[in-house]
Design an enzyme around this catalytic site. Structure first.
Site, PDB file in Angstrom:
ATOM      1  N   GLY A  64      37.877  47.653  42.963  1.00 17.07           N
ATOM      2  CA  GLY A  64      39.203  47.054  42.979  1.00 17.07           C
ATOM      3  C   GLY A  64      39.393  46.172  41.753  1.00 17.07           C
ATOM      4  O   GLY A  64      38.415  45.691  41.173  1.00 17.07           O
TER       5      GLY A  64
ATOM      6  N   GLN B 155      43.155  39.674  36.536  1.00 15.00           N
ATOM      7  CA  GLN B 155      41.788  39.817  36.019  1.00 15.00           C
ATOM      8  C   GLN B 155      41.758  40.409  34.613  1.00 15.00           C
ATOM      9  O   GLN B 155      40.744  40.311  33.924  1.00 15.00           O
ATOM     10  CB  GLN B 155      40.942  40.680  36.956  1.00 15.00           C
ATOM     11  CG  GLN B 155      40.692  40.003  38.300  1.00 15.00           C
ATOM     12  CD  GLN B 155      39.809  40.870  39.164  1.00 15.00           C
ATOM     13  OE1 GLN B 155      40.293  41.791  39.821  1.00 15.00           O
ATOM     14  NE2 GLN B 155      38.512  40.613  39.160  1.00 15.00           N
TER      15      GLN B 155
ATOM     16  N   CYS C 282      32.808  39.942  42.803  1.00 14.33           N
ATOM     17  CA  CYS C 282      34.045  40.004  42.036  1.00 14.33           C
ATOM     18  C   CYS C 282      33.701  40.245  40.566  1.00 14.33           C
ATOM     19  O   CYS C 282      32.814  39.590  40.032  1.00 14.33           O
ATOM     20  CB  CYS C 282      34.788  38.678  42.191  1.00 14.33           C
ATOM     21  SG  CYS C 282      36.359  38.609  41.327  1.00 14.33           S
ATOM     22  N   LEU C 283      34.420  41.171  39.928  1.00 14.89           N
ATOM     23  CA  LEU C 283      34.178  41.436  38.505  1.00 14.89           C
ATOM     24  C   LEU C 283      34.401  40.185  37.662  1.00 14.89           C
ATOM     25  O   LEU C 283      33.861  40.076  36.562  1.00 14.89           O
ATOM     26  CB  LEU C 283      35.088  42.562  38.004  1.00 14.89           C
ATOM     27  CG  LEU C 283      34.762  43.971  38.506  1.00 14.89           C
ATOM     28  CD1 LEU C 283      35.814  44.956  38.035  1.00 14.89           C
ATOM     29  CD2 LEU C 283      33.377  44.418  38.056  1.00 14.89           C
TER      30      LEU C 283
ATOM     31  N   HIS D  90      40.783  40.804  49.336  1.00 16.37           N
ATOM     32  CA  HIS D  90      40.209  40.238  48.105  1.00 16.37           C
ATOM     33  C   HIS D  90      41.174  40.391  46.927  1.00 16.37           C
ATOM     34  O   HIS D  90      41.427  39.436  46.188  1.00 16.37           O
ATOM     35  CB  HIS D  90      38.880  40.951  47.813  1.00 16.37           C
ATOM     36  CG  HIS D  90      38.176  40.481  46.577  1.00 16.37           C
ATOM     37  ND1 HIS D  90      36.985  39.804  46.611  1.00 16.37           N
ATOM     38  CD2 HIS D  90      38.516  40.599  45.265  1.00 16.37           C
ATOM     39  CE1 HIS D  90      36.613  39.510  45.359  1.00 16.37           C
ATOM     40  NE2 HIS D  90      37.524  39.999  44.528  1.00 16.37           N
ATOM     41  N   GLU D  91      41.717  41.604  46.770  1.00 16.78           N
ATOM     42  CA  GLU D  91      42.581  41.867  45.610  1.00 16.78           C
ATOM     43  C   GLU D  91      43.923  41.141  45.738  1.00 16.78           C
ATOM     44  O   GLU D  91      44.445  40.615  44.757  1.00 16.78           O
ATOM     45  CB  GLU D  91      42.796  43.372  45.424  1.00 16.78           C
ATOM     46  CG  GLU D  91      41.519  44.188  45.234  1.00 16.78           C
ATOM     47  CD  GLU D  91      40.601  43.671  44.142  1.00 16.78           C
ATOM     48  OE1 GLU D  91      41.086  43.012  43.211  1.00 16.78           O
ATOM     49  OE2 GLU D  91      39.382  43.912  44.243  1.00 16.78           O
TER      50      GLU D  91
ATOM     51  N   HIS E  55      43.812  37.562  44.672  1.00 16.17           N
ATOM     52  CA  HIS E  55      43.887  37.356  43.218  1.00 16.17           C
ATOM     53  C   HIS E  55      45.334  37.121  42.764  1.00 16.17           C
ATOM     54  O   HIS E  55      45.586  36.380  41.824  1.00 16.17           O
ATOM     55  CB  HIS E  55      43.359  38.584  42.463  1.00 16.17           C
ATOM     56  CG  HIS E  55      41.875  38.605  42.259  1.00 16.17           C
ATOM     57  ND1 HIS E  55      41.195  37.636  41.548  1.00 16.17           N
ATOM     58  CD2 HIS E  55      40.921  39.495  42.656  1.00 16.17           C
ATOM     59  CE1 HIS E  55      39.900  37.930  41.519  1.00 16.17           C
ATOM     60  NE2 HIS E  55      39.708  39.053  42.181  1.00 16.17           N
TER      61      HIS E  55
HETATM   62 ZN    ZN Z   1      37.866  39.832  42.478  1.00 20.24          ZN
END
Ligand code: ZN
Length: 158
Positions: A46, A51, A88-89, A130-131, A134
């Site tokens: 995701g 991000q 998380c990236l 989660h997404e 953001h």
């Molecule tokens: Zn994330």
């Protein structure tokens, strides 16, 4: 195909509320394609627009069932509970325990700006939560129970 740079924790862009997408434009189309390319390149499941430094309400997800592009997504229903590791990236190499609903229904616009509904359980429900967080400037690290650790995880957004 273009890979965009992923912003990491501490970058203020990750703490801001994103604006809705008003219309599909060539730039938005290119952004969503780049977000998918970037997510796959980073082996993520995701990615949210902030991000990659763009404050728009766009999320891409692929938990193994093919790509989903969600524009202006909103959670409309949740049920149940799951607790598991999340990563998380934007917080590379770390993970931590987070409790999320086990079932999540989301409504969002698709690439044609038409409203669709998506239902997810388990990993997909976790990805939706989660997404979408953001897009409101929230990172999962705020929700971690106990401590962040360096290890494997059930949800690697990443
Ligand atoms: Zn994330």
């Amino acid at each position: 195909m273009a890979i965009r740079t992923i912003r990491t924790e501490g970058d203020p862009v990750l703490t801001k509320k994103c604006r809705p997408v008003e219309e599909m434009t060539p730039r938005i189309l290119e952004l969503t394609q780049d977000m998918l390319d970037t997510m796959y390149e980073e082996m993520g499941v995701g990615l949210a627009a902030p991000q990659v430094g763009i404050l728009k309400r766009i999320v891409v997800i692929d938990v193994g069932d093919g790509p989903l592009v969600l524009i202006n997504p909103e959670i409309v229903e949740t049920s149940g509970e799951q607790t598991g590791d999340e990563g998380c990236l934007s917080v590379p190499g770390m993970s931590g325990q987070v409790t999320r609903p086990n079932y999540v229904k989301v409504k969002a616009l698709d690439m044609n700006m038409e409203e669709q509904e998506y239902e997810g359980e388990g990993l997909l429900a976790r990805a939706f939560c989660h997404e979408l967080d953001h897009l409101d400037g929230k990172l999962y690290t705020e929700l971690v129970e106990g401590e962040l650790h360096r290890t494997t995880y059930d949800y690697d957004e990443e």
